[in-house]
Structures are given as structure tokens and as C-alpha cells.
Write a protein that holds these residues in place. Structure first.
Motif, PDB file in Angstrom:
ATOM      1  N   ALA A 115       4.039 -19.684  -6.491  1.00 17.78           N
ATOM      2  CA  ALA A 115       3.655 -18.281  -6.355  1.00 17.78           C
ATOM      3  C   ALA A 115       4.469 -17.666  -5.231  1.00 17.78           C
ATOM      4  O   ALA A 115       5.031 -18.368  -4.385  1.00 17.78           O
ATOM      5  CB  ALA A 115       2.160 -18.160  -6.059  1.00 17.78           C
ATOM      6  N   GLY A 116       4.529 -16.353  -5.218  1.00 16.45           N
ATOM      7  CA  GLY A 116       5.169 -15.663  -4.110  1.00 16.45           C
ATOM      8  C   GLY A 116       4.384 -15.881  -2.825  1.00 16.45           C
ATOM      9  O   GLY A 116       3.168 -16.052  -2.842  1.00 16.45           O
ATOM     10  N   LEU A 117       5.087 -15.883  -1.702  1.00 17.64           N
ATOM     11  CA  LEU A 117       4.459 -16.088  -0.393  1.00 17.64           C
ATOM     12  C   LEU A 117       4.852 -14.932   0.509  1.00 17.64           C
ATOM     13  O   LEU A 117       6.037 -14.614   0.655  1.00 17.64           O
ATOM     14  CB  LEU A 117       4.915 -17.409   0.213  1.00 17.64           C
ATOM     15  CG  LEU A 117       4.238 -17.824   1.527  1.00 17.64           C
ATOM     16  CD1 LEU A 117       2.768 -18.136   1.296  1.00 17.64           C
ATOM     17  CD2 LEU A 117       4.944 -19.025   2.143  1.00 17.64           C
ATOM     18  N   VAL A 118       3.839 -14.290   1.126  1.00 19.25           N
ATOM     19  CA  VAL A 118       4.086 -13.139   1.986  1.00 19.25           C
ATOM     20  C   VAL A 118       3.266 -13.274   3.262  1.00 19.25           C
ATOM     21  O   VAL A 118       2.281 -14.015   3.315  1.00 19.25           O
ATOM     22  CB  VAL A 118       3.746 -11.805   1.280  1.00 19.25           C
ATOM     23  CG1 VAL A 118       4.513 -11.666  -0.032  1.00 19.25           C
ATOM     24  CG2 VAL A 118       2.246 -11.686   1.023  1.00 19.25           C
ATOM     25  N   VAL A 119       3.694 -12.541   4.283  1.00 15.96           N
ATOM     26  CA  VAL A 119       2.951 -12.449   5.537  1.00 15.96           C
ATOM     27  C   VAL A 119       2.634 -10.989   5.785  1.00 15.96           C
ATOM     28  O   VAL A 119       3.528 -10.131   5.731  1.00 15.96           O
ATOM     29  CB  VAL A 119       3.769 -12.996   6.723  1.00 15.96           C
ATOM     30  CG1 VAL A 119       3.028 -12.762   8.032  1.00 15.96           C
ATOM     31  CG2 VAL A 119       4.049 -14.473   6.554  1.00 15.96           C
ATOM     32  N   HIS A 120       1.361 -10.683   6.052  1.00 17.24           N
ATOM     33  CA  HIS A 120       0.971  -9.328   6.444  1.00 17.24           C
ATOM     34  C   HIS A 120       0.749  -9.311   7.949  1.00 17.24           C
ATOM     35  O   HIS A 120      -0.035 -10.100   8.489  1.00 17.24           O
ATOM     36  CB  HIS A 120      -0.299  -8.884   5.729  1.00 17.24           C
ATOM     37  CG  HIS A 120      -0.711  -7.494   6.098  1.00 17.24           C
ATOM     38  ND1 HIS A 120      -0.157  -6.372   5.522  1.00 17.24           N
ATOM     39  CD2 HIS A 120      -1.607  -7.042   7.022  1.00 17.24           C
ATOM     40  CE1 HIS A 120      -0.691  -5.295   6.055  1.00 17.24           C
ATOM     41  NE2 HIS A 120      -1.576  -5.669   6.972  1.00 17.24           N
ATOM     42  N   ASP A 121       1.436  -8.412   8.624  1.00 13.56           N
ATOM     43  CA  ASP A 121       1.363  -8.271  10.071  1.00 13.56           C
ATOM     44  C   ASP A 121       0.291  -7.241  10.406  1.00 13.56           C
ATOM     45  O   ASP A 121       0.463  -6.042  10.148  1.00 13.56           O
ATOM     46  CB  ASP A 121       2.727  -7.835  10.607  1.00 13.56           C
ATOM     47  CG  ASP A 121       2.802  -7.822  12.126  1.00 13.56           C
ATOM     48  OD1 ASP A 121       1.736  -7.773  12.773  1.00 13.56           O
ATOM     49  OD2 ASP A 121       3.924  -7.844  12.665  1.00 13.56           O
ATOM     50  N   LEU A 122      -0.825  -7.684  10.958  1.00 13.35           N
ATOM     51  CA  LEU A 122      -1.930  -6.783  11.268  1.00 13.35           C
ATOM     52  C   LEU A 122      -1.600  -5.831  12.413  1.00 13.35           C
ATOM     53  O   LEU A 122      -2.255  -4.802  12.567  1.00 13.35           O
ATOM     54  CB  LEU A 122      -3.176  -7.603  11.625  1.00 13.35           C
ATOM     55  CG  LEU A 122      -3.797  -8.373  10.462  1.00 13.35           C
ATOM     56  CD1 LEU A 122      -4.771  -9.434  10.975  1.00 13.35           C
ATOM     57  CD2 LEU A 122      -4.514  -7.430   9.507  1.00 13.35           C
ATOM     58  N   THR A 123      -0.590  -6.151  13.192  1.00 14.34           N
ATOM     59  CA  THR A 123      -0.199  -5.270  14.295  1.00 14.34           C
ATOM     60  C   THR A 123       0.594  -4.070  13.797  1.00 14.34           C
ATOM     61  O   THR A 123       0.355  -2.931  14.221  1.00 14.34           O
ATOM     62  CB  THR A 123       0.632  -6.053  15.329  1.00 14.34           C
ATOM     63  OG1 THR A 123      -0.165  -7.111  15.869  1.00 14.34           O
ATOM     64  CG2 THR A 123       1.077  -5.154  16.468  1.00 14.34           C
ATOM     65  N   THR A 124       1.502  -4.307  12.869  1.00 17.14           N
ATOM     66  CA  THR A 124       2.364  -3.226  12.381  1.00 17.14           C
ATOM     67  C   THR A 124       1.929  -2.672  11.027  1.00 17.14           C
ATOM     68  O   THR A 124       2.397  -1.601  10.625  1.00 17.14           O
ATOM     69  CB  THR A 124       3.811  -3.725  12.250  1.00 17.14           C
ATOM     70  OG1 THR A 124       3.864  -4.748  11.234  1.00 17.14           O
ATOM     71  CG2 THR A 124       4.306  -4.293  13.574  1.00 17.14           C
ATOM     72  N   GLY A 125       1.066  -3.398  10.305  1.00 12.11           N
ATOM     73  CA  GLY A 125       0.678  -2.988   8.964  1.00 12.11           C
ATOM     74  C   GLY A 125       1.722  -3.271   7.909  1.00 12.11           C
ATOM     75  O   GLY A 125       1.599  -2.823   6.766  1.00 12.11           O
ATOM     76  N   ARG A 126       2.733  -4.057   8.244  1.00 16.81           N
ATOM     77  CA  ARG A 126       3.845  -4.330   7.332  1.00 16.81           C
ATOM     78  C   ARG A 126       3.664  -5.685   6.655  1.00 16.81           C
ATOM     79  O   ARG A 126       3.205  -6.640   7.274  1.00 16.81           O
ATOM     80  CB  ARG A 126       5.162  -4.308   8.109  1.00 16.81           C
ATOM     81  CG  ARG A 126       6.393  -4.573   7.282  1.00 16.81           C
ATOM     82  CD  ARG A 126       7.662  -4.289   8.065  1.00 16.81           C
ATOM     83  NE  ARG A 126       7.778  -5.120   9.266  1.00 16.81           N
ATOM     84  CZ  ARG A 126       8.873  -5.145  10.031  1.00 16.81           C
ATOM     85  NH1 ARG A 126       9.896  -4.367   9.730  1.00 16.81           N
ATOM     86  NH2 ARG A 126       8.915  -5.918  11.092  1.00 16.81           N
TER      87      ARG A 126
END
Length: 347
Positions: A298-309
């Protein structure tokens, strides 16, 4: 004896959502193709691609130094590998089916548990930079491990872990890094360790409400969630799975008291690791595709809670894990897997 309690990976719809009870979602990231890659988002981060890794990774100390297991004809070896250099920590007979768990690093110490054959679970430690491994204790009780970064917590010069039988009482056991007598503190109810000195009763029972308790002050926090939601919490953030009649509607993040709530992923996402908000900042998600049930990737992503990106890491990852601020995942076929690392502490 030990009890292994794996993280929850699937949920059924919990009922219809009540209109007006959820926040409006913030502007969404562009689609997966428009998100930044790891190199674009964090060009200075410490990371590596490691083809041909000869051990099964249990912990990365940095982007290129791995602690893992390697099997030989008659033994299982716990080793530290960096490039061509290998340092053996432990060697146990393969016939005893040894298992190493809970590896973590605190200061200059590396700590883990091991079990083999009929022996009780033992807690071991070694200086990170060298030295002879030492057994701290075999008085571990019925250990409760949840497969996250808090199975072993080092604080105040002691190693802490949860143990117990049933749900009436949980033992928080600890032993000094120098060894010695095990101290036992009893907490009513079923608890797991979180970031020290917090406990959480989110132990995979899907009860909805999550309680957290500070063992130092006695303070308790209850995460406010509805009957159509299921949450996992750290002392700083909660991951909330919002359900509707069709299943998962989206994932939110919020503070344990309900503040600062926002949407972080849509219904296509799943939690890729059990740890919530790694380093109090990063949520790690997988995004299965139409063939994921067949291919297992599956695709793997990281969500940055500081920047919202949200940042794309891999289009087709197989395994992912995190510990002590390190994130690692594999791509490619099993026979020729490539391991990839990202030191989130350097982002």
C-alpha cells in the motif's frame, strides 16, 4: 509468561454520525500525485535506502544502524549492524524459538526483553556503544505487550513494563538499569504504558472512551468521543476514527481534552503503525490500492500535525514500523526487499 496483544487493524461501523457534532474539515492536501515527496519536503532529513539487509529489523538506532535478528543453522542471533560491521549481542538456540521484543534506547542504554523455551520473559540491557549485555531480571510476571513504542519505558533510571492477569488490575513493574529487586505498583483496571508517567486504558477493546492516568499526579483525562468514533491516545494527541454506515468516513486528530480537532486523512487511509503522533507530531498512514488485498502493499504517507502537510514516502510499501523517532519500511519482493529509513528527529 507473556501476553501479546496486537493493535486493532479493522473496525466495523459504530452507528450513524450526529449532524453538527464534528468540525468542518480544513482545506485538504492535493491528491497523492500532488503531494511532496520525502526528498522535496525534508531534503535535510537523515534517511537511507538499504538493499540486501541480512537481518530482520527490530530497531533502527539511526538511518544506517539496525538492531535485528539473524537465523543460522542452530541459533537466532541478536545483532547490531552498520554497513559491513556486525556486533552480536545475544545468541540463543533456535530450537527454543527465542523472541526478542520491546527494544528501545534511552540515553546510553539499549533495553529489550527476550523469551526462549520454558524460561520466563527476561529484561536485558547493554551499553549502546559497547560492553557485555546484562540480564536485569526474570521477575517479569505475565507481561502485557501491545506492539508499540511503550512496551518498555525507561524513566528515572528504571525499566518499566505492564503485567497482569485479566482486566481487574494491572501491575506496573520496574527494575533498575543496574538490576536488583523488581518493584510492583498495582493500578485498578486494564492499562498500558504510554509516554512516562502516563497510562492509557486504550488496550484494543474498542470501547470508545479513552482514559489516561498520570501515575505521578493521579490526574485522569477522558478523551471526548461519540458512539460513532474510536480513538487511540497519547498524552499529547488522539487519533480518532470517525465511522458512518459505510465504514470509515475519515480520521481526525485532536488533543486528549477534545481541543484542536482537525481532519488528517480520508476514508482511504489506515493507521500504518500503532503509535499515535510519533514525536508528538507525525501520523503515519497507509493508503491501500485496489490490488492491496492481493499484493499486500500500500502507499505510505506521513502527515505532519505541525504544518498540516501530508508527504508521500512510498507508492507500494510492504511493512512499516517506528520506534524512538525512527521510521522504517520495506519495498520490493521479499527475496530482494529494500529497507528504507527516515530519522523523524531530523525533520
Amino acid at each position: 509468561m507473556r501476553t501479546w496483544i496486537g493493535p486493532v487493524v479493522a473496525l466495523l461501523a459504530a452507528g450513524a454520525l450526529l449532524a453538527g457534532t464534528l468540525p468542518e474539515p480544513p482545506p485538504r492536501d492535493p491528491g497523492a500525485a500532488g503531494r511532496p515527496t520525502l526528498a522535496q519536503a525534508w531534503p535535510g532529513a537523515s534517511r537511507a535506502d538499504l538493499p540486501g539487509l541480512t537481518v530482520e529489523p527490530l530497531l533502527f538506532l539511526d538511518a544506517t544502524t539496525v538492531v535485528g535478528t539473524r537465523a543460522s543453522a542452530d541459533a537466532v542471533h541478536l545483532v547490531v549492524v552498520k554497513g559491513d560491521a556486525e556486533r552480536e549481542l545475544r545468541r540463543l538456540p533456535a530450537a527454543d524459538e527465542p523472541r526478542f521484543e520491546g527494544l528501545t534506547v534511552a540515553g546510553g542504554e539499549m533495553v529489550w526483553t527476550e523469551a526462549a523455551g520454558d524460561r520466563p520473559v527476561e529484561v536485558w540491557a547493554v551499553r549502546r556503544e559497547g560492553g557485555v549485555p546484562r540480564r536485569l531480571t526474570a521477575d517479569t510476571g505475565n507481561t502485557l505487550f501491545y506492539g508499540n513504542q511503550y512496551d518498555l519505558v525507561v524513566a528515572g533510571g528504571r525499566v518499566h513494563w505492564a503485567a497482569g492477569e485479566g482486566s481487574a488490575t494491572t501491575e506496573i513493574r520496574s527494575v533498575a538499569l543496574t538490576g536488583g529487586k523488581v518493584e510492583i505498583r498495582e493500578e485498578r483496571g486494564q492499562w498500558a504504558l504510554s509516554a512516562w508517567p502516563w497510562l492509557t486504558d486504550d488496550t484494543g477493546n474498542q470501547s470508545g472512551t479513552v482514559r489516561m492516568r498520570n501515575m505521578t499526579t493521579g490526574q485522569e483525562v477522558r478523551a471526548p468521543v461519540s458512539g460513532a468514533e474510536w480513538a487511540m491516545c497519547s498524552p499529547v494527541w488522539c487519533r480518532v476514527m470517525v465511522m458512518n454506515g459505510d465504514g470509515l468516513a475519515r480520521m481526525d486528530a485532536m488533543r486528549p481534552d477534545g481541543a484542536d480537532r482537525r481532519r488528517v486523512a480520508g476514508p482511504e487511509a489506515q493507521a500504518a503503525v500503532s503509535d499515535v503522533a510519533v514525536l508528538d507530531r507525525f501520523e503515519i498512514f497507509s493508503e491501500p490500492g485496489p490490488e492491496s488485498d492481493v499484493t499486500g502493499v500500500a502507499g505510505l504517507v506521513v502527515h505532519d500535525l505541525t504544518t498540516g502537510r501530508t508527504v508521500n514516502l512510498a507508492a507500494a510499501a510492504d511493512l512499516a514500523a517506528t520506534k524512538d523517532g525512527m521510521l522504517w519500511w520495506s519495498t520490493g519482493q521479499q527475496e530482494a526487499a529494500v529497507w528504507h529509513t527516515l530519522d523523524l528527529r531530523t525533520v
